[in-house]
Design a protein around this motif. Structure first.
Motif, PDB file in Angstrom:
ATOM      1  N   ASN A 206       8.279 -42.550  29.932  1.00 27.98           N
ATOM      2  CA  ASN A 206       7.789 -43.270  28.932  1.00 27.98           C
ATOM      3  C   ASN A 206       8.148 -42.809  27.449  1.00 27.98           C
ATOM      4  O   ASN A 206       8.732 -41.656  27.437  1.00 27.98           O
ATOM      5  N   TRP A 207       7.574 -43.476  26.710  1.00 23.77           N
ATOM      6  CA  TRP A 207       7.933 -42.877  25.259  1.00 23.77           C
ATOM      7  C   TRP A 207       7.095 -41.582  24.952  1.00 23.77           C
ATOM      8  O   TRP A 207       7.939 -40.563  24.019  1.00 23.77           O
ATOM      9  N   GLY A 208       6.220 -41.425  25.577  1.00 24.41           N
ATOM     10  CA  GLY A 208       5.571 -39.917  25.420  1.00 24.41           C
ATOM     11  C   GLY A 208       6.532 -38.925  25.934  1.00 24.41           C
ATOM     12  O   GLY A 208       6.717 -37.798  25.361  1.00 24.41           O
ATOM     13  N   ALA A 209       7.214 -39.142  27.164  1.00 26.38           N
ATOM     14  CA  ALA A 209       8.115 -38.598  27.623  1.00 26.38           C
ATOM     15  C   ALA A 209       9.355 -38.035  26.574  1.00 26.38           C
ATOM     16  O   ALA A 209       9.710 -37.034  26.557  1.00 26.38           O
ATOM     17  N   TYR A 210       9.777 -39.314  26.272  1.00 27.82           N
ATOM     18  CA  TYR A 210      10.756 -39.209  25.364  1.00 27.82           C
ATOM     19  C   TYR A 210      10.584 -38.175  23.924  1.00 27.82           C
ATOM     20  O   TYR A 210      11.394 -37.667  23.780  1.00 27.82           O
ATOM     21  N   ILE A 211       9.211 -38.351  23.304  1.00 28.09           N
ATOM     22  CA  ILE A 211       8.785 -37.594  22.357  1.00 28.09           C
ATOM     23  C   ILE A 211       8.949 -36.000  23.026  1.00 28.09           C
ATOM     24  O   ILE A 211       9.264 -35.184  21.919  1.00 28.09           O
ATOM     25  N   ALA A 212       8.132 -36.066  24.033  1.00 30.42           N
ATOM     26  CA  ALA A 212       8.117 -34.451  24.678  1.00 30.42           C
ATOM     27  C   ALA A 212       9.448 -33.811  24.541  1.00 30.42           C
ATOM     28  O   ALA A 212       9.848 -32.356  24.244  1.00 30.42           O
ATOM     29  N   VAL A 213      10.532 -34.525  25.077  1.00 26.69           N
ATOM     30  CA  VAL A 213      11.862 -34.141  25.237  1.00 26.69           C
ATOM     31  C   VAL A 213      12.469 -33.713  24.108  1.00 26.69           C
ATOM     32  O   VAL A 213      13.048 -32.725  23.704  1.00 26.69           O
ATOM     33  N   LEU A 214      12.348 -34.512  23.010  1.00 30.65           N
ATOM     34  CA  LEU A 214      12.955 -34.386  21.691  1.00 30.65           C
ATOM     35  C   LEU A 214      12.327 -33.070  21.116  1.00 30.65           C
ATOM     36  O   LEU A 214      13.100 -32.362  20.264  1.00 30.65           O
ATOM     37  N   LYS A 215      10.961 -33.189  21.227  1.00 27.05           N
ATOM     38  CA  LYS A 215      10.510 -31.920  20.686  1.00 27.05           C
ATOM     39  C   LYS A 215      10.980 -30.465  21.081  1.00 27.05           C
ATOM     40  O   LYS A 215      11.227 -29.509  20.706  1.00 27.05           O
ATOM     41  N   LYS A 216      11.031 -30.606  22.599  1.00 26.33           N
ATOM     42  CA  LYS A 216      11.297 -29.169  23.244  1.00 26.33           C
ATOM     43  C   LYS A 216      12.849 -28.754  23.068  1.00 26.33           C
ATOM     44  O   LYS A 216      13.237 -27.721  22.965  1.00 26.33           O
ATOM     45  N   HIS A 217      13.801 -29.912  22.772  1.00 25.54           N
ATOM     46  CA  HIS A 217      15.001 -29.626  22.735  1.00 25.54           C
ATOM     47  C   HIS A 217      15.574 -29.916  21.310  1.00 25.54           C
ATOM     48  O   HIS A 217      16.840 -30.305  21.079  1.00 25.54           O
ATOM     49  N   GLY A 218      14.759 -30.041  20.401  1.00 20.53           N
ATOM     50  CA  GLY A 218      15.240 -29.846  18.987  1.00 20.53           C
ATOM     51  C   GLY A 218      15.903 -31.143  18.372  1.00 20.53           C
ATOM     52  O   GLY A 218      16.797 -31.250  17.577  1.00 20.53           O
ATOM     53  N   GLY A 219      15.167 -32.355  18.669  1.00 21.36           N
ATOM     54  CA  GLY A 219      15.588 -33.599  18.219  1.00 21.36           C
ATOM     55  C   GLY A 219      15.160 -33.728  16.753  1.00 21.36           C
ATOM     56  O   GLY A 219      14.335 -32.763  16.298  1.00 21.36           O
ATOM     57  N   ASP A 220      15.606 -34.603  16.156  1.00 23.64           N
ATOM     58  CA  ASP A 220      15.571 -34.639  14.752  1.00 23.64           C
ATOM     59  C   ASP A 220      14.045 -34.935  14.380  1.00 23.64           C
ATOM     60  O   ASP A 220      13.347 -35.916  14.915  1.00 23.64           O
ATOM     61  N   LYS A 221      13.750 -34.250  13.493  1.00 30.42           N
ATOM     62  CA  LYS A 221      12.090 -34.161  13.193  1.00 30.42           C
ATOM     63  C   LYS A 221      11.741 -35.600  12.636  1.00 30.42           C
ATOM     64  O   LYS A 221      10.719 -36.210  12.813  1.00 30.42           O
ATOM     65  N   TYR A 238       1.987 -46.450  27.643  1.00 28.46           N
ATOM     66  CA  TYR A 238       2.765 -46.601  28.847  1.00 28.46           C
ATOM     67  C   TYR A 238       4.099 -46.534  28.608  1.00 28.46           C
ATOM     68  O   TYR A 238       4.549 -46.547  27.172  1.00 28.46           O
ATOM     69  N   ARG A 239       4.989 -46.527  29.492  1.00 29.24           N
ATOM     70  CA  ARG A 239       6.554 -46.620  29.046  1.00 29.24           C
ATOM     71  C   ARG A 239       6.783 -47.904  28.029  1.00 29.24           C
ATOM     72  O   ARG A 239       7.703 -47.343  26.998  1.00 29.24           O
ATOM     73  N   ASN A 240       6.263 -48.848  28.331  1.00 26.37           N
ATOM     74  CA  ASN A 240       6.265 -49.839  27.056  1.00 26.37           C
ATOM     75  C   ASN A 240       4.978 -50.405  27.021  1.00 26.37           C
ATOM     76  O   ASN A 240       4.758 -51.423  27.984  1.00 26.37           O
ATOM     77  N   PRO A 241       4.237 -50.103  26.135  1.00 28.76           N
ATOM     78  CA  PRO A 241       2.628 -50.326  26.089  1.00 28.76           C
ATOM     79  C   PRO A 241       2.650 -52.102  25.817  1.00 28.76           C
ATOM     80  O   PRO A 241       1.333 -52.271  26.596  1.00 28.76           O
ATOM     81  N   ILE A 242       3.385 -52.736  25.227  1.00 25.31           N
ATOM     82  CA  ILE A 242       3.015 -53.980  25.151  1.00 25.31           C
ATOM     83  C   ILE A 242       2.828 -54.786  26.506  1.00 25.31           C
ATOM     84  O   ILE A 242       2.594 -55.714  26.744  1.00 25.31           O
TER      85      ILE A 242
END
Length: 289
Positions: A206-221, A238-242
């Motif tokens: 989900n989007w939460g997982a996406y954010i976690a990956v970006l934070k862990k691997h140096g995604g654009d702040k 949720y993955r797509n909350p709507i």
């Protein structure tokens, strides 16, 4: 859906007032001066209400009015034809001409007064600084031209759908579509950075997982901040909350989410364009419809 040109109805009504001034015994040339515009606007009325001019094939629901307009137009054309040839004012409106004209006028006005109540004309108000016309047809113009040109067809279609939903005040649907417009860009960006997401069967992608990956691997702040801003709209993520049945948006929330996602699209596009590979790209990420 199609646009209804209300000025046609206004000008037709105004022109028919002149038609009422025709009298028996009047010269055909003088009658022509009063019936020229009624003929023109009756043609416009018939064109406006003709379903064959529109791809939807759904006519404006005024069948009796159309039949009456065609009859009235026929009567007026017959008089005007004589008026065009009446250079010396030797032709006159006969009592039969006058009677048939009045009967046709009465029939059209009566039928249209009854059927016009079934014409679905509504006022669609501005949404913030957005005009309904732009939201309905060109919501993507809220993005810079260069970003629009790089946007894939799926995201573009969802962005257009979100604009239509905002215009017609279906806020939860607007949120659904604008989030769908963003996700392919998130996945594209994630596919570029050196990250791996677990492929286990029960992994939450989900989007939460996406954010976690970006934070862990140096995604654009800036991208991370924009993603978290969108995430804050929802209590349970949720993955797509709507898509979750318990999540609904009101019009103000939908408009705010629309703006936030537009900003996120710009941030993601910039991050994708400026990214330079340092290691092998990630695999296993894909967006779903």
């Amino acid at each position: 859906m199609r646009e209804t040109d209300l000025q046609i109805f206004y000008h037709l009504g105004k022109a028919l007032a002149d038609a009422r001034r025709v009298t028996a015994g009047m010269s055909a040339s003088n009658a022509l001066r009063l019936l020229f515009w009624p003929e023109d606007w009756l043609r416009a009325f018939l064109q406006q209400t003709d379903h064959s001019n529109f791809s939807s094939r759904n006519p404006i629901p005024v069948p009796d009015s159309r039949a009456a307009a065609e009859e009235l137009l026929s009567r007026i054309k017959a008089i005007n034809k004589r008026g065009h040839a009446d250079y010396n004012e030797n032709h006159f409106i006969t009592p039969d001409d006058f009677t048939s004209l009045v009967v046709a006028l009465d029939r059209f006005e009566s039928d249209f007064a009854r059927e016009c109540k079934d014409i679905n004309v509504f006022t669609v108000t501005d949404k913030g600084t957005h005009s309904p016309r732009k939201l309905l047809a060109q919501a993507e113009l809220n993005l810079p031209l260069a970003v629009r040109q790089r946007l894939n067809k799926k995201s573009l279609a969802d962005l257009k759908a979100a604009g239509r939903c905002l215009a017609f005040e279906t806020p939860t649907a607007a949120g659904f579509h604008v989030l769908r417009a963003v996700e392919p860009l998130i996945v594209k960006y994630l596919s570029l950075i050196p990250a791996q997401v677990s492929k286990k069967k029960n992994t939450s992608r989900n989007w939460g997982a996406y954010i976690a990956v970006l934070k862990k691997h140096g995604g654009d702040k800036r991208v991370v901040a924009a993603l978290e801003h969108v995430k804050d709209f929802f209590k349970d993520f949720y993955r797509n909350p709507i898509m979750h049945p318990e999540v609904t948006l009101n019009p103000d929330q939908a408009l705010s989410l629309f703006h936030a996602c537009l900003s996120l699209v710009v941030q993601l596009d910039a991050a994708i364009q400026t990214w330079r590979p340092t290691t092998s790209p990630a695999s296993g990420l894909s967006s779903t419809p």
